[in-house]
Design an enzyme around this catalytic site. Structure first.
Site, mmCIF file in Angstrom:
data_model
loop_
_atom_site.group_PDB
_atom_site.id
_atom_site.type_symbol
_atom_site.label_atom_id
_atom_site.label_comp_id
_atom_site.label_asym_id
_atom_site.label_seq_id
_atom_site.Cartn_x
_atom_site.Cartn_y
_atom_site.Cartn_z
ATOM 1 N N GLN A 80 0.859 -1.052 -0.188
ATOM 2 C CA GLN A 80 -0.103 0.088 0.050
ATOM 3 C C GLN A 80 0.707 1.218 0.140
ATOM 4 O OE1 GLN A 80 -2.385 1.887 3.393
ATOM 5 N NE2 GLN A 80 -3.970 1.418 1.971
ATOM 6 N N CYS A 110 -6.787 7.218 4.942
ATOM 7 C CA CYS A 110 -6.134 7.649 6.105
ATOM 8 C C CYS A 110 -6.396 8.971 6.241
ATOM 9 C CB CYS A 110 -4.414 7.249 6.141
ATOM 10 S SG CYS A 110 -3.911 7.686 7.528
ATOM 11 N N ASN A 221 -14.886 -3.400 3.739
ATOM 12 C CA ASN A 221 -13.805 -3.254 5.144
ATOM 13 C C ASN A 221 -14.639 -2.367 6.161
ATOM 14 O OD1 ASN A 221 -11.152 -1.029 5.880
ATOM 15 N ND2 ASN A 221 -11.343 -2.979 6.527
ATOM 16 N N GLY A 222 -14.185 -2.837 7.377
ATOM 17 C CA GLY A 222 -14.794 -1.776 8.445
ATOM 18 C C GLY A 222 -15.745 -2.604 9.211
ATOM 19 N N GLY A 223 -15.149 -2.867 10.707
ATOM 20 C CA GLY A 223 -16.188 -3.401 11.450
ATOM 21 C C GLY A 223 -16.252 -5.065 11.523
ATOM 22 N N ARG A 244 -8.312 -4.590 12.470
ATOM 23 C CA ARG A 244 -8.085 -4.997 13.918
ATOM 24 C C ARG A 244 -8.524 -6.430 14.430
ATOM 25 N NH1 ARG A 244 -11.027 0.194 16.429
ATOM 26 N NH2 ARG A 244 -12.278 -0.270 14.068
#
Length: 339
Positions: A80, A110, A221-223, A244
């Site tokens: 990336q 970001c 993506n996300g959660g 995460r």
């Protein structure tokens, strides 16, 4: 990036087929370094792994071999990049291709102040034509796939029409794969950590994007926290990306190949993963590295069983005063037996 001196040269390999993005582990600053990726690869052979974001300036004006270094075992592997100067991104993409990366991804997500000031990350969502120029420059420079990871918007530019304008403009530059973090980014007043939690998740917006751009590969993506959730989202999206949760609970990856890719290979145990990591750690120690460079990434391997606290203590606290770190590793490994 970690500051320890890397111990092996940049790997170069022939161009590989385009990687599957059905399941991937997100690029995470200070987390998905080469040691972390080597460990995660022991758990899943098929997951696509991403580097931390590396800026074009770091590669072009810094120690590019350190920033591009990886182990051949890490593939499939994506680099990336953070940047907004098309020529610089093209030069870095060429270096990534020469180093053997399977994909080059542009960070348009970001939210930190530091990268905003350098026109890197989520701020670029306000400049779709510039992102398109960046993508085109990279695609013209390499045959390696070029992808984009972005938010569903930024404050002041968070309408669905503006999201479609962004994706449509970048699509015209030849990008066919978009990883969508299904939150807006708030560029003033929230820290990067808060930007990962406070703006609400909007899977519905990402799903609408897939319906309106059916020819594009849309990765969510996300959660996302479980493989059950992954399977559910794969009914709508072309792929899922975990961040995460994959880091804090890495053993989740042990069933990815079987449940998401149809592999009939046996699921690796926690103890087997640590056993397979041991030679890599021993080599790192032999070249002057610290075991903590690697073991800090595996503390989550102990999540969810009695003895987990002792496992983490051995590898995060006791490790700094151990005269024989490999013996301490073996002691930690014994706690994983049968798990």
């Amino acid at each position: 990036m970690n500051s320890e001196k890397a111990s092996s040269p940049v790997n170069s390999s022939p161009l590989r087929p385009e990687p599957s993005r059905r399941f991937s582990v997100a690029p995470m600053m200070d987390w998905t370094d080469r040691h972390c990726r080597f460990f995660l690869r022991l758990l899943s052979k098929h997951a696509l792994l991403y580097t931390e974001m590396v800026t074009t300036g770091a590669i072009l004006h810094g120690d590019h071999e350190r920033f591009l270094r990886h182990n051949e075992a890490e593939h499939p592997l994506a680099l990336q990049l953070g940047g907004s100067v098309p020529a610089d991104l093209a030069a870095c993409a060429r270096m990534a291709e020469a180093a053997g990366y399977d994909e080059v991804n542009l960070n348009v997500g970001c939210p930190s102040d530091r990268v905003q000031n350098n026109m890197i990350g989520a701020i670029l969502m306000a400049h779709p034509a510039l992102v398109a120029d960046c993508v085109k420059a990279m695609r013209d420079a390499v045959s390696t796939p070029v992808t984009v990871k972005h938010r569903i918007g930024i404050n002041g530019r968070d309408s669905y029409a503006e999201l479609c304008d962004f994706v449509g403009t970048v699509k015209e530059a030849g990008c066919t794969s978009f990883t969508v973090h299904a939150r807006i980014a708030i560029l003033e007043g929230l820290s990067p950590k808060e930007n990962r939690d406070i703006p609400p998740l909007r899977y519905d917006v990402a799903a609408q994007l897939k319906r309106d751009f059916p020819d594009l590969e849309i990765v969510l993506n996300g959660g996302i926290k479980t493989l059950e959730a992954c399977q559910e989202h794969l009914q709508t999206f072309d792929g899922v990306m975990l961040g995460r949760e994959a880091y804090h609970n890495p053993y989740l990856l042990a069933e990815v190949d079987q449940r998401l890719f149809g592999s009939d290979a046996p699921v690796i145990s926690r103890a087997e993963a640590l056993t397979q990591l041991r030679p890599y750690i021993a080599e790192h120690l032999a070249t002057g590295g610290s075991m903590h460079h690697i073991t800090r990434h595996i503390l989550g391997l102990g999540t969810g069983f009695p003895g987990a606290r002792k496992f983490r203590q051995l590898l995060s606290v006791d490790i700094h005063k151990a005269s024989d770190p490999l013996a301490l590793l073996d002691q930690a490994g014994a706690l994983l037996e049968g798990r």
